[in-house]
Design a protein around this motif. Structure first.
Motif, short mmCIF file in Angstrom:
data_model
loop_
_atom_site.label_atom_id
_atom_site.label_comp_id
_atom_site.label_asym_id
_atom_site.label_seq_id
_atom_site.Cartn_x
_atom_site.Cartn_y
_atom_site.Cartn_z
N TRP A 90 0.84 -1.20 0.00
CA TRP A 90 0.00 0.00 0.00
C TRP A 90 0.86 1.25 0.00
O TRP A 90 1.05 1.87 1.03
N PRO A 91 1.42 1.65 -1.15
CA PRO A 91 2.23 2.88 -1.18
C PRO A 91 1.37 4.10 -0.83
O PRO A 91 0.39 4.38 -1.49
N SER A 92 1.73 4.79 0.24
CA SER A 92 0.99 5.97 0.68
C SER A 92 1.68 7.24 0.18
O SER A 92 2.88 7.23 -0.11
N PRO A 93 0.95 8.37 0.12
CA PRO A 93 1.58 9.63 -0.29
C PRO A 93 2.75 10.02 0.61
O PRO A 93 3.76 10.53 0.14
N PHE A 94 2.62 9.74 1.92
CA PHE A 94 3.70 10.05 2.85
C PHE A 94 4.95 9.23 2.53
O PHE A 94 6.07 9.73 2.55
N MET A 95 4.75 7.94 2.20
CA MET A 95 5.87 7.08 1.83
C MET A 95 6.53 7.58 0.54
O MET A 95 7.74 7.61 0.43
N TRP A 96 5.72 8.00 -0.44
CA TRP A 96 6.26 8.52 -1.70
C TRP A 96 7.13 9.75 -1.43
O TRP A 96 8.19 9.90 -2.05
N HIS A 106 12.57 3.74 -7.46
CA HIS A 106 11.18 3.46 -7.80
C HIS A 106 10.41 3.06 -6.55
O HIS A 106 10.97 2.44 -5.66
N VAL A 107 9.14 3.40 -6.55
CA VAL A 107 8.19 2.87 -5.57
C VAL A 107 7.15 2.14 -6.40
O VAL A 107 6.58 2.71 -7.33
N VAL A 108 6.91 0.89 -6.08
CA VAL A 108 5.99 0.09 -6.88
C VAL A 108 5.13 -0.78 -5.98
O VAL A 108 5.58 -1.22 -4.91
N ASN A 109 3.90 -1.00 -6.39
CA ASN A 109 3.00 -1.90 -5.70
C ASN A 109 3.48 -3.33 -5.95
O ASN A 109 3.93 -3.65 -7.05
#
Length: 166
Positions: A90-96, A106-109
């Motif tokens: 669950w990539p969250s806006p805060f994590m991004w 990269h951030v990927v599901n």
């Protein structure tokens, strides 16, 4: 010429997700040794051994957040240049936001993670070659690049595949 296996560190506390990421890495057309860590502390111990080419990092771990660990990696002299892919359920806006601050590649599901992404992010492997014979024309002049302080072993120079020892 000899191609040595690169090392990919998978940091995830789920053995199911570790296997899923390992399958994707094993599909590459080059040798890659896969190392596993279930916690951030385990990951630090593996990283201290050196020579990690890529980190696949879950965000939710028993001892902290992967995004915070990515910030730690970015500030560490020996680890800052290692490409990091955060693979999260669950990539969250805060994590991004934290990932961007840390320079995460990269951030990927997890459902979108695959070998193609790993292939794009894993640096080209070092190829060890014998030095050119005396009198033969080398492709480039070697300018030795120093290893970071306190780091022994082979270091790369700009001549493709050429290696030095300290």
């Amino acid at each position: 010429m000899t191609q040595h296996a690169q090392r990919c560190l998978i940091v995830d506390d789920s053995s199911f997700d570790q296997r899923m990421m390992a399958r994707a890495v094993s599909k590459l057309d080059r040798p890659v040794d896969i190392l596993f860590a279930a916690t951030l502390d385990d990951a630090r111990q593996v990283l201290a051994l050196g020579e990690i080419a890529l980190i696949l990092l879950d965000n939710t771990l028993p001892d902290g957040k992967g995004a915070n660990f990515a910030l730690e990696l970015a500030e560490h002299a020996d680890w800052a240049e290692i490409p990091v892919i955060i693979v999260s359920d669950w990539p969250s806006p805060f994590m991004w936001q934290k990932a961007k601050q840390a320079g995460v590649a990269h951030v990927v599901n997890k459902s979108e993670f695959g070998a193609d992404l790993v292939a794009r992010m894993l640096p080209a492997p070092a190829v060890l070659q014998s030095p050119p014979r005396a009198g033969s024309a080398a492709r480039g002049r070697c300018r030795k690049k120093r290893a970071p302080p306190g780091r022994a072993g082979p270091v790369a120079c700009h001549v493709s595949g050429h290696r030095h020892r300290r």
